[in-house]
Design a protein around this motif. Structure first.
Motif, PDB file in Angstrom:
ATOM      1  N   THR A  72      32.555  12.779 115.564  1.00  0.00           N
ATOM      2  CA  THR A  72      33.454  13.015 116.686  1.00  0.00           C
ATOM      3  C   THR A  72      32.754  12.639 117.996  1.00  0.00           C
ATOM      4  O   THR A  72      31.626  13.055 118.238  1.00  0.00           O
ATOM      5  N   ARG A  73      33.438  11.862 118.824  1.00  0.00           N
ATOM      6  CA  ARG A  73      32.886  11.515 120.124  1.00  0.00           C
ATOM      7  C   ARG A  73      33.033  12.708 121.061  1.00  0.00           C
ATOM      8  O   ARG A  73      34.108  13.289 121.164  1.00  0.00           O
ATOM      9  N   VAL A  74      31.958  13.062 121.755  1.00  0.00           N
ATOM     10  CA  VAL A  74      31.972  14.203 122.677  1.00  0.00           C
ATOM     11  C   VAL A  74      31.593  13.710 124.063  1.00  0.00           C
ATOM     12  O   VAL A  74      30.536  13.101 124.252  1.00  0.00           O
ATOM     13  N   ARG A  75      32.474  13.985 125.035  1.00  0.00           N
ATOM     14  CA  ARG A  75      32.196  13.627 126.428  1.00  0.00           C
ATOM     15  C   ARG A  75      32.304  14.888 127.280  1.00  0.00           C
ATOM     16  O   ARG A  75      33.332  15.568 127.251  1.00  0.00           O
ATOM     17  N   ILE A  76      31.251  15.178 128.022  1.00  0.00           N
ATOM     18  CA  ILE A  76      31.204  16.379 128.856  1.00  0.00           C
ATOM     19  C   ILE A  76      30.984  15.959 130.300  1.00  0.00           C
ATOM     20  O   ILE A  76      29.994  15.304 130.630  1.00  0.00           O
ATOM     21  N   LEU A  77      31.929  16.340 131.144  1.00  0.00           N
ATOM     22  CA  LEU A  77      31.911  16.011 132.569  1.00  0.00           C
ATOM     23  C   LEU A  77      31.704  17.282 133.377  1.00  0.00           C
ATOM     24  O   LEU A  77      32.551  18.169 133.369  1.00  0.00           O
ATOM     25  N   LEU A  78      30.596  17.369 134.080  1.00  0.00           N
ATOM     26  CA  LEU A  78      30.310  18.513 134.940  1.00  0.00           C
ATOM     27  C   LEU A  78      30.236  18.063 136.382  1.00  0.00           C
ATOM     28  O   LEU A  78      29.995  16.887 136.676  1.00  0.00           O
ATOM     29  N   GLY A  79      30.406  18.994 137.303  1.00  0.00           N
ATOM     30  CA  GLY A  79      30.296  18.671 138.714  1.00  0.00           C
ATOM     31  C   GLY A  79      28.863  18.344 139.092  1.00  0.00           C
ATOM     32  O   GLY A  79      27.914  18.956 138.584  1.00  0.00           O
ATOM     33  N   ASN A  80      28.697  17.382 139.964  1.00  0.00           N
ATOM     34  CA  ASN A  80      27.372  17.086 140.496  1.00  0.00           C
ATOM     35  C   ASN A  80      26.962  18.250 141.395  1.00  0.00           C
ATOM     36  O   ASN A  80      27.616  18.518 142.399  1.00  0.00           O
ATOM     37  N   PRO A  81      25.896  18.963 141.041  1.00  0.00           N
ATOM     38  CA  PRO A  81      25.562  20.179 141.803  1.00  0.00           C
ATOM     39  C   PRO A  81      25.216  19.918 143.260  1.00  0.00           C
ATOM     40  O   PRO A  81      25.255  20.841 144.071  1.00  0.00           O
ATOM     41  N   GLU A  82      24.900  18.666 143.612  1.00  0.00           N
ATOM     42  CA  GLU A  82      24.557  18.344 144.998  1.00  0.00           C
ATOM     43  C   GLU A  82      25.757  17.866 145.801  1.00  0.00           C
ATOM     44  O   GLU A  82      25.624  17.579 146.994  1.00  0.00           O
ATOM     45  N   SER A  83      26.918  17.775 145.176  1.00  0.00           N
ATOM     46  CA  SER A  83      28.067  17.180 145.848  1.00  0.00           C
ATOM     47  C   SER A  83      28.755  18.179 146.779  1.00  0.00           C
ATOM     48  O   SER A  83      28.768  19.383 146.533  1.00  0.00           O
ATOM     49  N   PRO A  84      29.346  17.685 147.862  1.00  0.00           N
ATOM     50  CA  PRO A  84      30.091  18.571 148.763  1.00  0.00           C
ATOM     51  C   PRO A  84      31.327  19.163 148.107  1.00  0.00           C
ATOM     52  O   PRO A  84      31.787  20.236 148.500  1.00  0.00           O
ATOM     53  N   GLU A  85      31.879  18.488 147.089  1.00  0.00           N
ATOM     54  CA  GLU A  85      33.051  19.014 146.389  1.00  0.00           C
ATOM     55  C   GLU A  85      32.708  20.301 145.649  1.00  0.00           C
ATOM     56  O   GLU A  85      33.514  21.245 145.614  1.00  0.00           O
ATOM     57  N   VAL A  86      31.510  20.357 145.080  1.00  0.00           N
ATOM     58  CA  VAL A  86      31.065  21.572 144.404  1.00  0.00           C
ATOM     59  C   VAL A  86      30.886  22.704 145.414  1.00  0.00           C
ATOM     60  O   VAL A  86      31.311  23.839 145.185  1.00  0.00           O
ATOM     61  N   ALA A  87      30.258  22.395 146.522  1.00  0.00           N
ATOM     62  CA  ALA A  87      30.057  23.406 147.566  1.00  0.00           C
ATOM     63  C   ALA A  87      31.394  23.931 148.068  1.00  0.00           C
ATOM     64  O   ALA A  87      31.570  25.148 148.275  1.00  0.00           O
TER      65      ALA A  87
ATOM     66  N   ILE B 103      27.117  12.393 121.804  1.00  0.00           N
ATOM     67  CA  ILE B 103      27.424  13.292 122.919  1.00  0.00           C
ATOM     68  C   ILE B 103      26.954  12.653 124.218  1.00  0.00           C
ATOM     69  O   ILE B 103      25.791  12.284 124.360  1.00  0.00           O
ATOM     70  N   GLU B 104      27.885  12.503 125.155  1.00  0.00           N
ATOM     71  CA  GLU B 104      27.592  11.894 126.451  1.00  0.00           C
ATOM     72  C   GLU B 104      27.858  12.896 127.571  1.00  0.00           C
ATOM     73  O   GLU B 104      28.833  13.645 127.528  1.00  0.00           O
ATOM     74  N   PHE B 105      27.008  12.891 128.572  1.00  0.00           N
ATOM     75  CA  PHE B 105      27.173  13.723 129.765  1.00  0.00           C
ATOM     76  C   PHE B 105      27.315  12.826 130.990  1.00  0.00           C
ATOM     77  O   PHE B 105      26.617  11.811 131.128  1.00  0.00           O
ATOM     78  N   ARG B 106      28.232  13.210 131.867  1.00  0.00           N
ATOM     79  CA  ARG B 106      28.335  12.577 133.175  1.00  0.00           C
ATOM     80  C   ARG B 106      28.593  13.649 134.218  1.00  0.00           C
ATOM     81  O   ARG B 106      29.055  14.754 133.891  1.00  0.00           O
ATOM     82  N   PHE B 107      28.315  13.301 135.488  1.00  0.00           N
ATOM     83  CA  PHE B 107      28.468  14.244 136.588  1.00  0.00           C
ATOM     84  C   PHE B 107      29.399  13.640 137.633  1.00  0.00           C
ATOM     85  O   PHE B 107      29.184  12.519 138.082  1.00  0.00           O
ATOM     86  N   HIS B 108      30.434  14.382 137.978  1.00  0.00           N
ATOM     87  CA  HIS B 108      31.464  13.862 138.875  1.00  0.00           C
ATOM     88  C   HIS B 108      31.355  14.487 140.262  1.00  0.00           C
ATOM     89  O   HIS B 108      30.762  15.541 140.458  1.00  0.00           O
TER      90      HIS B 108
ATOM     91  N   PHE C   5      41.488  12.671 133.199  1.00  0.00           N
ATOM     92  CA  PHE C   5      40.161  12.766 132.584  1.00  0.00           C
ATOM     93  C   PHE C   5      39.493  11.394 132.565  1.00  0.00           C
ATOM     94  O   PHE C   5      38.315  11.252 132.934  1.00  0.00           O
ATOM     95  N   GLU C   6      40.242  10.377 132.134  1.00  0.00           N
ATOM     96  CA  GLU C   6      39.655   9.046 132.011  1.00  0.00           C
ATOM     97  C   GLU C   6      39.257   8.484 133.371  1.00  0.00           C
ATOM     98  O   GLU C   6      38.210   7.837 133.499  1.00  0.00           O
ATOM     99  N   ARG C   7      40.060   8.714 134.408  1.00  0.00           N
ATOM    100  CA  ARG C   7      39.710   8.236 135.744  1.00  0.00           C
ATOM    101  C   ARG C   7      38.448   8.923 136.256  1.00  0.00           C
ATOM    102  O   ARG C   7      37.576   8.286 136.858  1.00  0.00           O
ATOM    103  N   THR C   8      38.362  10.220 136.005  1.00  0.00           N
ATOM    104  CA  THR C   8      37.174  10.956 136.452  1.00  0.00           C
ATOM    105  C   THR C   8      35.947  10.492 135.695  1.00  0.00           C
ATOM    106  O   THR C   8      34.851  10.333 136.274  1.00  0.00           O
ATOM    107  N   TRP C   9      36.098  10.246 134.401  1.00  0.00           N
ATOM    108  CA  TRP C   9      34.978   9.759 133.587  1.00  0.00           C
ATOM    109  C   TRP C   9      34.492   8.399 134.100  1.00  0.00           C
ATOM    110  O   TRP C   9      33.280   8.160 134.218  1.00  0.00           O
ATOM    111  N   ALA C  10      35.426   7.532 134.409  1.00  0.00           N
ATOM    112  CA  ALA C  10      35.053   6.182 134.851  1.00  0.00           C
ATOM    113  C   ALA C  10      34.295   6.207 136.171  1.00  0.00           C
ATOM    114  O   ALA C  10      33.415   5.362 136.400  1.00  0.00           O
TER     115      ALA C  10
END
Length: 241
Positions: free
Chosen positions: A127-142, A175-180, A230-235
């Protein structure tokens, strides 16, 4: 008297005192449950998880919240914390092709070692696993931390904590990780054609916000709108290191 609970304990070869120890409650509390008192939701979910049964099997008088509203909408839960643990487990366990997680931290999942092992197992079986978390340094997270009234640094800390807890999954094949750096209006948890969508509401922590359980159907259905998001955010996201 709760005959279903008593029978389930017998089948699992558990005594009431064993259940009390597993849930860290007084044995007298378990006796009250066996006499017919319905446990609080958190205890019902823990018992159902322990016995590998749906809570409605143990307590048929409980109606799951708005189940099977339509072919696409399977359930609506008033809060994320109200989603039974068995729903999360069954969601990821059902995946044969794809698991996707889009959130800021999804810390509640990262803290669940059992679910992490399940996701790792699913990846190991193809099974392909993709996990997208917020970039902890981003202003959007703050900004999200400020909106939830927990402060920007707390949200950043949650993400860093989640990254640490997700460490057993990082580097595993499949398993892939990316940060948005995205302003999220929903967290999305996907397993093949099913999604749990956790709304983000201004001033409200995600755990207190509603969750919709969707199944993909027609191409013009709402589930495909979330999948496209989801796909736009992943890209646009940055690969994890």
């Amino acid at each position: 008297m709760s005959d279903n609970l008593r029978y389930a304990l017998n089948r699992a070869r558990l005594q009431p005192v064993d259940l009390a120890a597993a849930l860290a409650v007084d044995p007298k509390t378990v006796e009250r449950w066996l006499k017919g008192r319905i446990p609080y939701p958190r205890h019902r979910w823990a018992i159902a998880e322990l016995l590998n049964l749906d809570e409605t099997h143990l307590w048929p008088q409980i109606t799951p919240p708005h189940q099977h509203i339509s072919d696409e909408v399977l359930a609506i839960y008033p809060h994320r914390w109200a989603v039974p643990h068995t729903v999360w487990r069954n969601l990821f366990q059902s995946a044969g092709h794809e698991i996707g997680i889009l959130a800021y931290s999804s810390l509640f999942l990262a803290e669940d070692a059992g679910l992490l092992r399940l996701i790792a197992h699913q990846a190991d079986t193809g099974t392909r696993v993709r996990i997208l978390l917020g970039n902890p340094e981003s202003p959007e997270v703050a900004a999200r931390g400020t909106e939830e009234h927990i402060g920007p640094h707390t949200m950043t800390a949650r993400i860093r904590n989640a990254i640490t807890l997700y460490q057993p999954l990082r580097g595993l094949t499949g398993i892939e990780f990316r940060f948005h750096r995205t302003v999220l209006y929903n967290s999305i948890y996907r397993a093949d054609d099913q999604l749990l969508v956790n709304a983000h509401i201004y001033g409200t922590p995600a755990a207190d916000a509603p969750v919709i359980h969707l199944r993909t159907g027609h191409q013009d259905g709402s589930a495909h709108v979330y999948l496209a998001s989801f796909e736009r955010t992943w890209a646009d996201a940055e690969p994890g290191t």
